[in-house]
Design an enzyme around this catalytic site. Sequence first.
Site, PDB file in Angstrom:
ATOM      1  N   PRO A  68       0.851  -1.207   0.000  1.00  0.00           N
ATOM      2  CA  PRO A  68       0.000   0.000   0.000  1.00  0.00           C
ATOM      3  C   PRO A  68       0.882   1.251   0.000  1.00  0.00           C
ATOM      4  O   PRO A  68       1.434   1.645   1.018  1.00  0.00           O
ATOM      5  CB  PRO A  68      -0.816  -0.132   1.292  1.00  0.00           C
ATOM      6  CG  PRO A  68      -0.060  -1.070   2.157  1.00  0.00           C
ATOM      7  CD  PRO A  68       0.827  -1.915   1.291  1.00  0.00           C
ATOM      8  N   ASP A 243       5.667   2.511   2.476  1.00  0.00           N
ATOM      9  CA  ASP A 243       4.768   1.375   2.711  1.00  0.00           C
ATOM     10  C   ASP A 243       3.918   1.715   3.933  1.00  0.00           C
ATOM     11  O   ASP A 243       4.430   1.771   5.060  1.00  0.00           O
ATOM     12  CB  ASP A 243       5.638   0.125   2.951  1.00  0.00           C
ATOM     13  CG  ASP A 243       4.826  -1.148   3.130  1.00  0.00           C
ATOM     14  OD1 ASP A 243       3.642  -1.052   3.516  1.00  0.00           O
ATOM     15  OD2 ASP A 243       5.399  -2.232   2.923  1.00  0.00           O
ATOM     16  N   HIS A 244       2.643   1.927   3.695  1.00  0.00           N
ATOM     17  CA  HIS A 244       1.776   2.417   4.780  1.00  0.00           C
ATOM     18  C   HIS A 244       1.509   1.349   5.846  1.00  0.00           C
ATOM     19  O   HIS A 244       0.977   1.642   6.911  1.00  0.00           O
ATOM     20  CB  HIS A 244       0.456   2.935   4.192  1.00  0.00           C
ATOM     21  CG  HIS A 244      -0.151   4.059   4.969  1.00  0.00           C
ATOM     22  ND1 HIS A 244       0.191   4.359   6.268  1.00  0.00           N
ATOM     23  CD2 HIS A 244      -1.083   4.978   4.617  1.00  0.00           C
ATOM     24  CE1 HIS A 244      -0.510   5.391   6.690  1.00  0.00           C
ATOM     25  NE2 HIS A 244      -1.286   5.796   5.710  1.00  0.00           N
ATOM     26  N   ARG A 245       1.913   0.098   5.584  1.00  0.00           N
ATOM     27  CA  ARG A 245       1.782  -0.923   6.634  1.00  0.00           C
ATOM     28  C   ARG A 245       2.826  -0.693   7.721  1.00  0.00           C
ATOM     29  O   ARG A 245       2.660  -1.117   8.866  1.00  0.00           O
ATOM     30  CB  ARG A 245       2.006  -2.330   6.044  1.00  0.00           C
ATOM     31  CG  ARG A 245       0.927  -2.770   5.079  1.00  0.00           C
ATOM     32  CD  ARG A 245       1.342  -4.036   4.363  1.00  0.00           C
ATOM     33  NE  ARG A 245       2.595  -3.876   3.628  1.00  0.00           N
ATOM     34  CZ  ARG A 245       3.193  -4.848   2.951  1.00  0.00           C
ATOM     35  NH1 ARG A 245       2.668  -6.057   2.922  1.00  0.00           N
ATOM     36  NH2 ARG A 245       4.325  -4.616   2.297  1.00  0.00           N
TER      37      ARG A 245
END
Length: 271
Positions: A68, A243-245
Amino acid sequence: MSVESVSTAPPVAAPAVVNGSAPAGVGANLPPWPQVDFAEFGEVEVKPVSRIQKLTGAFLSRNWLTIPHVTHQDDADITTLEAFRKAYNEGGPAVKLTPLVFLIKAAVRALREFPQFNASLDGDGKNLVLKKYFHIGVAVDTRFGLLVPVLRDCDRKSVLELAAELTAVSLKAREKGLSMAEMSGGCFSISSLGGFGGTGFTPIINAPEVAILGVTKTRLTPQPSGDGGIDWRKMLPLSLSYDHRVINGADAACFTAFIAAALADPQTLAA
Ligand code: CAO
């Protein structure tokens, strides 16, 4: 464009992504790729896609579909850096300094300050592996396609050493290609389109890294000066995909602002 590590050496195993289809389970319900006879609509020429383009495309699809991405945009005032660089280059050195080597040094400092950026999710995504080394990948445009040599231990190298190494490795990448070993082990990547143009873009994260910095062309921009007037400053656009995680937006904003602040003090970076 992808910045996956791809070699001109013999084929290596690519992930299970073929012709735009996703890894098993990802996007499984997408309609099939359109099959069109373009010649029905006008004259066409068919050129085979190179092995490296296929490999790069496969990695690119995997990374884009499974990570993401968010891209944070900011500007760095590099007026002082440009004056510093110009003064150095006017001396006619064997290797000229470009903004990129200062970006590498600034990125190393930011990775130290924000360790979650110098990290990778492990295979099952249950742990974050924090790295204590600082190897930076740099995207190089070559006739083979995009290659990403990794400059090792950038924390221990000066901007002059990095400039010499970058010149040598990009020449080698363009003339002969690179081995997988030369493109492995990166912590963070930088993709500079500054010599070409643009005002911002969305670089695709080079898995298993968790962020990548894109930079475009420095532009002269009016900024408010201390006395209420206007000051013309050289501004470098920064585009940080993350990476939004692993990284949240506030961290990305602080990381990018930290890089911008570091670039404002080139003497410290060059020390
Ligand atoms: N703004 C304005 N000018 C810039 C600049 C910037 N942000 N960055 C570099 N320049 C200038 C340089 O100073 C140099 O100017 P002179 O010719 O007057 O000295 C000129 O642009 C060319 O620089 P360069 O490309 O030779 O050197 P570099 O260190 O900036 O980059 C390399 C080296 C190998 C990374 C680059 O040549 C390259 O291949 N870039 C393409 C990367 C790419 O395709 N990325 C897209 C990937 S998509 O995810």
